[in-house]
Design an enzyme around this catalytic site. Structure first.
Site, PDB file in Angstrom:
ATOM      1  N   ARG A 133       0.885  -1.216  -0.213  1.00 20.52           N
ATOM      2  CA  ARG A 133       0.283  -0.074   0.059  1.00 20.52           C
ATOM      3  C   ARG A 133       0.762   1.225  -0.013  1.00 20.52           C
ATOM      4  NH1 ARG A 133      -3.042  -3.649   2.519  1.00 20.52           N
ATOM      5  NH2 ARG A 133      -5.245  -4.160   1.160  1.00 20.52           N
ATOM      6  N   ASP A 303      -7.066 -14.156   0.733  1.00 18.22           N
ATOM      7  CA  ASP A 303      -8.294 -13.302   1.288  1.00 18.22           C
ATOM      8  C   ASP A 303      -9.161 -12.451   0.520  1.00 18.22           C
ATOM      9  OD1 ASP A 303      -5.649 -11.788   1.169  1.00 18.22           O
ATOM     10  OD2 ASP A 303      -6.642 -10.337   2.139  1.00 18.22           O
ATOM     11  N   GLU A 304     -10.241 -12.389   0.930  1.00 17.13           N
ATOM     12  CA  GLU A 304     -11.128 -11.070   0.366  1.00 17.13           C
ATOM     13  C   GLU A 304     -10.997 -11.159  -1.311  1.00 17.13           C
ATOM     14  OE1 GLU A 304     -10.683  -7.851   3.806  1.00 17.13           O
ATOM     15  OE2 GLU A 304      -9.104  -7.805   2.372  1.00 17.13           O
ATOM     16  N   TRP A 371      -6.998 -14.072  10.881  1.00 17.90           N
ATOM     17  CA  TRP A 371      -7.035 -12.472  11.225  1.00 17.90           C
ATOM     18  C   TRP A 371      -8.420 -12.175  11.719  1.00 17.90           C
ATOM     19  CZ3 TRP A 371     -10.041  -8.987   8.476  1.00 17.90           C
ATOM     20  CH2 TRP A 371     -10.923  -9.443   7.240  1.00 17.90           C
ATOM     21  N   TYR A 396      -3.695  -5.733  15.137  1.00 17.85           N
ATOM     22  CA  TYR A 396      -3.805  -4.983  14.002  1.00 17.85           C
ATOM     23  C   TYR A 396      -3.430  -3.565  14.213  1.00 17.85           C
ATOM     24  CZ  TYR A 396      -5.665  -8.020  10.232  1.00 17.85           C
ATOM     25  OH  TYR A 396      -5.915  -8.749   9.053  1.00 17.85           O
ATOM     26  N   ASP A 398      -2.605  -1.175  12.774  1.00 18.66           N
ATOM     27  CA  ASP A 398      -3.057   0.255  12.065  1.00 18.66           C
ATOM     28  C   ASP A 398      -4.253   0.786  12.702  1.00 18.66           C
ATOM     29  OD1 ASP A 398      -4.489  -2.150  11.287  1.00 18.66           O
ATOM     30  OD2 ASP A 398      -5.122  -1.553   9.170  1.00 18.66           O
ATOM     31  N   TRP A 446      -0.634  -2.920   8.659  1.00 16.88           N
ATOM     32  CA  TRP A 446      -1.322  -2.620   7.398  1.00 16.88           C
ATOM     33  C   TRP A 446      -1.059  -0.937   6.971  1.00 16.88           C
ATOM     34  CZ3 TRP A 446      -2.202  -6.542   4.392  1.00 16.88           C
ATOM     35  CH2 TRP A 446      -2.496  -7.792   5.025  1.00 16.88           C
ATOM     36  N   GLU A 448      -2.208   1.359   4.722  1.00 19.01           N
ATOM     37  CA  GLU A 448      -2.870   2.497   4.140  1.00 19.01           C
ATOM     38  C   GLU A 448      -2.636   3.652   4.778  1.00 19.01           C
ATOM     39  OE1 GLU A 448      -5.505  -1.380   3.357  1.00 19.01           O
ATOM     40  OE2 GLU A 448      -3.907  -0.536   4.961  1.00 19.01           O
TER      41      GLU A 448
END
Length: 545
Positions: A133, A303-304, A371, A396, A398, A446, A448
């Protein structure tokens, strides 16, 4: 008082007094173990000799990564079974020295007389660093390895590929680093805001020589690199470079091409699961493994995934039927299983996020990172899979450390040092067999909202100190807060721009150097409830947030 972090298995003052360890002192013992101790104490500049102020011995009895350390008025004695144990003994000795041992100039000092016997509770003590990211230059990755080593953390999970960027050179498929490694701009929007962008190009990638250097640097410091290529979803960057692997491009179709994603969130971009994609990824994995050298673990993501473009492709659904798979979730599982087989042929174990476990068909030796909570973690362990605990709460990082607008912008709030210190990687209700499958735990960075190394420092520490304590010692004791306060002086000496325990410094506050956080918009505990419920869905590969 012996103030070590993470807490050793035992540390007992031997007698009053100290031993003075000076720069340039001699060290003796087996070359590999001596080299590890010297690596842990770079500014002490220990000199190999036939006998020394520091004597290192090989002893198999402490076990892997374990060590014994004794400081007497005559010198320092270390016993370790392997290089990692000797390295960690050196790190403990570094903490026994004055804080100047953590600076970049020659420094020695008085070491208290003490006996330490130590071994890790968990074999996987990890840090996840998302360089997809927001790209971090090589120097920041090497620095993270140094900080991990100082805390006896030993797995650096590098998230190298996502919708927003591909981060390493490919000589076989050069458009991956020529095209997929950069985007024209990055979103500045927060939740439920009109889309806005900064207009600033962002990108970067590691050459294969960079990866070789990173891996060697890590091995010298007892840190194993765990690379991640996230597939088959999160594929915008890959498909921007090589649209022929787009699921929409099957059957002779020519879809509008994807670009490297400029916003956060999840894209519908997904790789075709057909054999040419497996062949493509096999070549790229071979390049990655060739650069890194011995690589025990490779993360495949999983994932996702949005499977709509698979469902819309007659060629893909026909391939699913040909394989005898009942649904597209089964095809998702088959795709990851095939790549795991490729890795196994090359001596590496596959690692996946928990959606891949829910889809099924994993190789028995595949490691699961759950997760979405301890519920799916327990199901994976009960099914015989080794797991590394990675739940959103409290791992996490973030998420902000306080629900306050003084914090720099974060995905949500709040996860505190105390939350991390209170985490139990093995819940009491688990059976002994389930507990035996827990390899350890890992915190996630993460990126972002982590645009640079200063932001990474702020989010990672001191919460990372708490995870290091839990993963090494098994739990944080009542003395942890006091030991952490003492340990922060070492971070100061290292130049770490951590978040102070009483809140951000003026230049770290949201609205000054970084964008201001919006407290109360996303609650980490509510996020956990939502994603844990989704782990029971047969369509679990769909985006969870």
């Amino acid at each position: 008082m012996i103030e070590l972090l993470p807490r050793p298995s035992s540390a007992t003052p031997a007698e009053p007094g100290s031993f003075t360890l000076s720069p340039g002192a001699s060290v003796s013992g087996p070359a590999e173990l001596v080299d590890a101790v010297r690596q842990a104490l770079p500014t002490l500049d220990l000199r190999p000799a036939e006998s020394g102020a520091v004597v290192v011995a090989h002893d198999a009895s402490p076990g892997a990564e374990a060590y014994r350390l004794e400081v007497t008025s005559e010198g320092v004695r270390i016993a370790a079974a392997d290089r990692s144990g000797a390295f960690y003994a050196g790190q403990t000795l570094r903490q026994l020295l004055p804080d100047t041992a953590f600076r970049s100039v020659p420094a020695g000092g008085d070491v208290p007389l003490v006996r330490v016997a130590d071994a890790p509770r968990f074999s996987w003590r990890g840090t996840h660093l998302d360089v997809a990211r927001h790209f971090l230059p090589k120097r920041e990755v090497l620095r993270m390895i140094d900080l991990m080593a100082a805390h006896k953390l030993n797995r650096l999970h590098l998230h190298l590929v996502d919708d927003q960027g591909w981060r390493f050179e490919s000589r076989a498929y050069p458009r991956l680093h020529e095209v997929a490694s950069h985007r024209s701009q990055t979103t500045t929007s927060y939740y439920r805001e009109e889309p806005a962008f900064d207009g600033v190009p962002h990108g970067g990638y590691y050459t294969l020589d960079d990866l070789a250097e990173i891996a060697a640097y890590g091995r010298a410091r007892a840190v194993t690199i765990v690379p991640e290529i996230d597939v088959p979803g999160h594929a915008s960057a890959i498909l921007a470079a090589y649209p022929e692997f787009d699921a929409r491009a099957t059957g002779g179709r020519e879809p509008e091409p994807f670009g490297v994603l400029e916003r956060w969130g999840i894209s519908p971009a997904i790789l075709s699961p057909l054999p040419p994609t497996i062949d493509f990824l096999t070549v790229v994995l071979d390049e990655l493994l060739g650069a890194l050298g011995e690589t025990p673990y490779v993360h495949l993501g999983g994932d996702e995934c949005v499977l709509d473009d698979w469902a819309a492709s007659p060629e893909i659904t026909a391939f699913q039927a040909e394989l005898g798979l009942p649904d597209l979730a089964g095809l998702h599982a088959w795709f990851l299983r095939r790549l795991a087989d490729v890795l196994a042929e090359r001596g590496s174990r596959a690692v996946v996020w928990d959606e891949a476990f829910v889809s099924g068909m994993l190789r028995p030796d595949t490691i699961v990172m759950p997760w979405r909570g301890l519920g799916v973690a327990r199901r994976a362990a009960a099914a015989g899979h080794d797991v590394v605990q990675t739940p959103i709460f409290p791992l996490y990082f973030d998420y902000a450390e306080a629900s306050s607008a003084d914090e720099p912008v974060a995905i949500g709030d709040a996860t505190t040092v105390a939350d991390v210190a209170g985490f139990a990687p093995i819940p009491e209700a688990w059976t002994a067999e389930e507990a035996g499958h827990v390899l350890g735990a890992q915190f996630q960075l993460w990126s972002e909202r982590l645009p640079d190394g200063r932001a990474v420092d702020y989010r990672a520490w001191p919460r990372g100190c708490a995870l290091a304590e839990v993963a090494w010692a098994g739990s944080a004791d009542t003395a942890f807060p006091a030991r952490l306060e003492r340990h922060l002086r070492r971070l100061d000496a290292l130049g770490v721009e951590y978040r102070p325990l009483d809140g951000p410094r003026p230049w770290q506050r949201g609205g000054t150097g970084w964008r201001r956080h919006r407290p109360g918009v996303i609650d980490v505990r509510e996020s956990m409830k939502h994603v844990e419920e989704l782990t029971h869905s047969g369509d679990s590969t769909r985006p969870s947030i």
